[in-house]
Write an enzyme that holds these catalytic residues in place. Structure first.
Site, mmCIF file in Angstrom:
data_model
loop_
_atom_site.group_PDB
_atom_site.id
_atom_site.type_symbol
_atom_site.label_atom_id
_atom_site.label_comp_id
_atom_site.label_asym_id
_atom_site.label_seq_id
_atom_site.Cartn_x
_atom_site.Cartn_y
_atom_site.Cartn_z
ATOM 1 N N HIS A 87 0.856 -1.180 0.000
ATOM 2 C CA HIS A 87 0.000 0.000 0.000
ATOM 3 C C HIS A 87 0.894 1.233 0.000
ATOM 4 O O HIS A 87 1.953 1.237 0.656
ATOM 5 C CB HIS A 87 -0.902 0.041 1.234
ATOM 6 C CG HIS A 87 -1.640 -1.235 1.499
ATOM 7 N ND1 HIS A 87 -2.461 -1.816 0.572
ATOM 8 C CD2 HIS A 87 -1.668 -2.039 2.590
ATOM 9 C CE1 HIS A 87 -2.980 -2.931 1.079
ATOM 10 N NE2 HIS A 87 -2.511 -3.079 2.304
ATOM 11 N N GLU A 104 -1.452 0.668 8.223
ATOM 12 C CA GLU A 104 -2.417 -0.158 8.946
ATOM 13 C C GLU A 104 -1.749 -0.873 10.107
ATOM 14 O O GLU A 104 -0.517 -0.878 10.242
ATOM 15 C CB GLU A 104 -3.065 -1.170 7.994
ATOM 16 C CG GLU A 104 -2.063 -2.080 7.300
ATOM 17 C CD GLU A 104 -2.676 -2.836 6.122
ATOM 18 O OE1 GLU A 104 -3.757 -2.463 5.650
ATOM 19 O OE2 GLU A 104 -2.048 -3.809 5.672
ATOM 20 N N HIS A 162 4.039 -6.941 1.934
ATOM 21 C CA HIS A 162 3.525 -7.829 2.972
ATOM 22 C C HIS A 162 2.538 -8.843 2.410
ATOM 23 O O HIS A 162 2.026 -8.691 1.299
ATOM 24 C CB HIS A 162 2.836 -7.027 4.085
ATOM 25 C CG HIS A 162 1.640 -6.260 3.609
ATOM 26 N ND1 HIS A 162 1.724 -5.000 3.067
ATOM 27 C CD2 HIS A 162 0.310 -6.559 3.593
ATOM 28 C CE1 HIS A 162 0.534 -4.558 2.745
ATOM 29 N NE2 HIS A 162 -0.362 -5.493 3.058
ATOM 30 N N ARG A 182 -1.161 -5.166 -6.058
ATOM 31 C CA ARG A 182 -0.855 -6.594 -6.014
ATOM 32 C C ARG A 182 0.417 -6.844 -6.811
ATOM 33 O O ARG A 182 0.492 -6.531 -7.997
ATOM 34 C CB ARG A 182 -2.040 -7.381 -6.583
ATOM 35 C CG ARG A 182 -2.029 -8.863 -6.268
ATOM 36 C CD ARG A 182 -3.270 -9.550 -6.813
ATOM 37 N NE ARG A 182 -4.489 -9.048 -6.208
ATOM 38 C CZ ARG A 182 -5.497 -8.514 -6.881
ATOM 39 N NH1 ARG A 182 -5.452 -8.409 -8.190
ATOM 40 N NH2 ARG A 182 -6.565 -8.079 -6.259
#
Length: 322
Positions: A87, A104, A162, A182
């Site tokens: 991200h 996050e 990740h 992705r």
């Protein structure tokens, strides 16, 4: 809102005992923009509608944008490996016209022995080497895989490569963005975003297991508070209540913030003066507007929940370890 994903599961009974599905569910979105109010006079209204209408009465003074709900919370149910992804951080997101990035954190609600996540690249691996590994179908070999255990908090800064392995149930708190690039998907027939994703990748990022203090009793009660993570983007704490506890939406000498409560175990009633009580049960989320000022959580026997909010003052990145 239950979101189908190819890596999910049809059995959500560890969190939602009465829910089974014919298709694989990967995520349960609790406070997404399209999440709907389930009770009271605003029943059926979406968070995006309420944020646009009520602005700082809902989100508080600590929010960067008054008309945008600032935090997304959800449960993740990985039954197979997620795609390897990244991200953007705020800077990378704004370069491509997005309002914010996606930093996050993951609270490990449940984990089977051997459950793992991949967080960042192995030490010394460059972005160019990682791109070559993607083309050679061996991207997994260059990831930093770590074991996870129930009760741990993982901080995932924007720009961190990740993925999640199977065997855990995770509560994610993040900036209100769904921008995901992705990078590698084990041959699944899904689109990759290599140009945008590799541009967002950081070879070194401040991500890892959060170092945090031990739980502490609250004001001589039987209730316990556990600070989990404090960052520039969100503050998340765990509470274990056996008797009623009062909370505020404004920090001392800080700015007010919307509060999000996510139940991990048990059940409670949320009480606000002049309003009907709201039930908070396992798997549910309750949003408390910043303008409320104060509220009470009354456990039904016992309850464990996460409480997420925006920081009322400037905070650094959390202390982490791998």
């Amino acid at each position: 809102m239950f979101d189908p994903r190819p890596w999910g599961t049809t059995d959500l009974s560890p969190i939602y005992p009465n829910h089974r599905f014919e298709e694989k569910i990967g995520e349960s979105w609790l406070t997404g923009d399209e999440g709907k109010v389930a009770n009271g006079p605003l029943r059926g209204k979406s968070l995006v509608e309420l944020s646009t209408h009520y602005e700082r009465q809902l989100v508080g003074e600590a929010a960067n944008e008054p008309g945008r709900f600032p935090l997304l919370t959800k449960f993740l149910f990985p039954h197979e490996k997620l795609s390897v992804q990244v991200h953007p951080d705020d800077e990378a997101a704004r370069r491509v016209g997005q309002p914010c990035g996606k930093t996050e954190c993951w609270y490990i609600a449940q984990a089977k022995p051997g459950a793992q996540i991949a967080l960042g690249l192995k030490p010394g691996i460059t972005r160019a080497q990682f791109e070559q590994a993607i083309q050679a179908q061996r991207a997994e070999e260059l990831l930093n895989w770590i074991n996870v255990f129930p009760g741990e908090m993982i901080y995932v800064a924007g720009g961190t490569v990740h993925t999640l392995g199977p065997g855990s149930i995770i509560v994610e708190t993040q900036q209100q963005s769904d921008t995901t690039y992705r990078l590698y998907d084990y041959g699944r027939p899904r689109e990759l975003h290599l140009k945008e994703g590799l541009a967002a990748v950081k070879e070194k990022a401040a991500s890892g297991k959060v170092i945090r203090p031990a739980p502490a009793m609250i004001d001589g009660t039987k209730n316990r508070r556990s600070p989990l993570v404090a960052s520039p983007f969100f503050v998340v704490e765990m509470f274990e209540l056996k008797e009623p506890q009062d909370f505020r939406t404004r920090e001392v000498a800080g700015k007010s913030s919307v509060q999000i409560l996510v139940a991990i175990e048990g059940c409670a009633v949320i009480e606000v003066h002049g309003a009907e009580p709201v039930t908070l049960a396992k798997g549910d989320a309750v949003v408390v507007p910043a303008s409320i000022g104060g509220f009470r959580v009354r456990p039904q026997w016992t309850v464990e929940f996460l409480k997420a909010a925006l920081p009322g003052s400037a905070l650094p990145e959390p202390a982490i370890r791998i």
